[in-house]
Design a protein around this motif. Sequence first.
Motif, PDB file in Angstrom:
ATOM      1  N   THR A 371       0.835  -1.206   0.000  1.00 39.11           N
ATOM      2  CA  THR A 371       0.000   0.000   0.000  1.00 39.11           C
ATOM      3  C   THR A 371       0.865   1.249   0.000  1.00 39.11           C
ATOM      4  O   THR A 371       0.556   2.235  -0.690  1.00 39.11           O
ATOM      5  N   ASP A 372       1.968   1.229   0.757  1.00 39.85           N
ATOM      6  CA  ASP A 372       2.882   2.380   0.754  1.00 39.85           C
ATOM      7  C   ASP A 372       3.497   2.569  -0.626  1.00 39.85           C
ATOM      8  O   ASP A 372       3.634   3.702  -1.104  1.00 39.85           O
ATOM      9  N   ARG A 375       0.699   4.043  -2.972  1.00 43.63           N
ATOM     10  CA  ARG A 375       0.359   5.447  -2.725  1.00 43.63           C
ATOM     11  C   ARG A 375       1.503   6.383  -3.099  1.00 43.63           C
ATOM     12  O   ARG A 375       1.261   7.486  -3.610  1.00 43.63           O
ATOM     13  N   PHE A 613       2.240  13.917   0.484  1.00 45.35           N
ATOM     14  CA  PHE A 613       1.646  12.612   0.756  1.00 45.35           C
ATOM     15  C   PHE A 613       0.595  12.729   1.861  1.00 45.35           C
ATOM     16  O   PHE A 613      -0.508  12.170   1.754  1.00 45.35           O
ATOM     17  N   ARG A 614       0.939  13.468   2.910  1.00 40.19           N
ATOM     18  CA  ARG A 614       0.008  13.620   4.037  1.00 40.19           C
ATOM     19  C   ARG A 614      -1.256  14.360   3.587  1.00 40.19           C
ATOM     20  O   ARG A 614      -2.377  14.019   3.985  1.00 40.19           O
ATOM     21  N   ARG A 616      -2.497  14.332   0.571  1.00 41.75           N
ATOM     22  CA  ARG A 616      -3.237  13.463  -0.349  1.00 41.75           C
ATOM     23  C   ARG A 616      -3.920  12.311   0.377  1.00 41.75           C
ATOM     24  O   ARG A 616      -5.055  11.938   0.057  1.00 41.75           O
ATOM     25  N   HIS A 617      -3.244  11.729   1.389  1.00 42.09           N
ATOM     26  CA  HIS A 617      -3.752  10.496   1.996  1.00 42.09           C
ATOM     27  C   HIS A 617      -4.153  10.645   3.458  1.00 42.09           C
ATOM     28  O   HIS A 617      -4.700   9.701   4.038  1.00 42.09           O
TER      29      HIS A 617
END
Length: 706
Positions: A371-372, A375, A613-614, A616-617
């Motif tokens: 998953t990492d 993403r 990233f933070r 977005r997810h």
Amino acid sequence: MVERLLPSDPSLIGGHRLAGRLGAGGMGVVYLARSPLGVWCALKVIRAEYADDHGFRARFRREAELASRLTSRWTVPVVAADAEARSPWLATAYVPGPSLAEALALHGPWPEAQLRGLGSALAEALDGVHAAGLVHRDVKPANVLLAVDGPRLIDFGIARAVGATALTTDGSVVGSPGYLSPEQARGRTVGPSSDVFSLGCVLAHTATGRPPFGTGGAAAVLYRTVHREPDLDGVPDGLDGIVRRCLAKEPEFRPSAPELRGVFGEFTEDGWLPERLPALVATRATRVLDLPVPEPTMVTRPSPEVSPGAPPSPTRRRLLVAGAALGVTATAGAGAWWRWGRARASANTGSVRRSRHVVALLGDPDGAFFTDHRRGAQLAVEQHNQDARRTVDLVLRTADDGGTAAGSAAAAERLAADPDVSVVIAAGTNATVPAALPPCTEARLALLVTRADTEALNTVNTTTALVLRSTLTLGPPAVLRYLNRAVKPARTVVVHDLAAAAQSLPTVNIATARGKLDSETTVEEVAADEDFTGAARRIAARPQDAVLFGGVSPDRAAACARALRDAGHQGVRLAGEHVLGASFLAAGEGWRIGTGYTDASADARTKAFAAAFRTRHGHPPGPWAAEAYDAVRYAAQGLAALDGDGRSVLRSELLRRPWQGITRRVSFDATDQFFEANDDGGAFLYRVTGGAARFVTRSDDIAEDT
């Protein structure tokens, strides 16, 4: 064995009429061919993608020039070469007999009399090689062909002139494990005595039917070559002494090739082959006479039904690419067809035409870190497609390998068959990723490896894979640098966990045989069925010694950590990333761990990525997210440079120039044929604190006060 030509093979190269295939690999194809004068020869054609690399043609020209110096009757002469062809080629005289390796597999060991004849001829061959100023560097049974009148030493593809710049960087290994010398195993400079050691290995194998340093993984064989005595049980008494001298660990104690010629005596053609082998050699020779000479290969123009601007069918376009790679001259129509193939359909807007490329992420959706990976890769795709200056559009697709080698191979085959897939990012494990290599290599589909670090991936010259991290063969770089720069211990104890001997051996080898640690080193071997109590007591007798755990099991590493703590050891303790499981984190307080992934939220050079990233997810990026982000960006810049099409030549484009990502810098040294994916701190140091591994620094930033 000679195989029939494929439909895509040319019929003529440099005036040589092709009759069959002798073999194929990542670098190219070897054909059986008849020269313009009617002489049979082995014609090696190099893939066009390698010829496009800077400096390759100069090296290829040099190889042909060096090989042409050889005049011994036991070496195979070069009869023609063309380094300027689109796909460079080299032709040597053809020896129709089987290899010594095949003969041993079929009929077993040789008697002493025939061993002496073999040794005499090969010693004379090496004498000629060394007299020409060359070192062969890959003497092994597979490179000895058996003819009726004597053996022939072949394949000087990695030979080099004595005193010339090495073809590989210091610390890398070139040759075949099990037959290379200890100095080769250590990655050091080699001379003629290295070939003598290899000849000793060949003679021992021929006498006993088994390699003198055993079988198994490359790291295990290399370790035995450097540290263990050879297994010579079964070598005839009359040859035992000279074979042992050939296999001396130190080069100065080995005999020279001329001395060996004196020991073995003159070669006698009569009866030089053991029983049953003359018939095998004769059978192979007669098979050549049965091969038909093929009709010329035809490359046709595109069908009139194909409208201008439309892409060709995948099958037809690949046939043209294959023909071009093997030196077939295409017609003007075929050239136009290739240009049409570069203008793929895309979801373009405005006047800018952009080709569309699928980036496939191969791994197990239920596996750790997938998953990492996904993403991180998705963020790279989204950011790329938002750039108005882009010339290509990207689409991310995931492919499920089921967490097994068989699943990985099957998924890779499906991706390779899909013409829309331009690159595969392998997010799997050491158990699954190697299985994806053959299908991708066969389809010339670039495979970028992010997480796996098995030595089975050390294949920069034989597959289409590029490993974007250091592998186990190089050890944990951040840990090694931390020991040398910050700790500087008087001695380092390397714990060799025999419960996972093959995985542990690379770390043991890099720290001892390769000498990558500045300190004195010693090895503590711990059997699979014993705990670490005894080893810990011996280590604690010098409590300030550093300890490097070479295993990969979290449970075994945890047991080692507890034993060292209970024994009163006080020095620094280190290991690689594979030990990071719950059991070890609970027991390994204070241990330093070397990894191939960063903590994007703590690493100063990845904070912009972490923030995006933070956003977005909704949470911080986990391990391997930043590395997957870099893999997509690395592929994207290569695809953009190829102006729309890049599947078959993307790997060559990626190797053309260095590239800087947020986690590491990657580069390829064409002279040394060395791909480096650990530049600019691409290895990372963590410390176990409070039951968790916490980021310390990048390897390049390690200093005395780290």
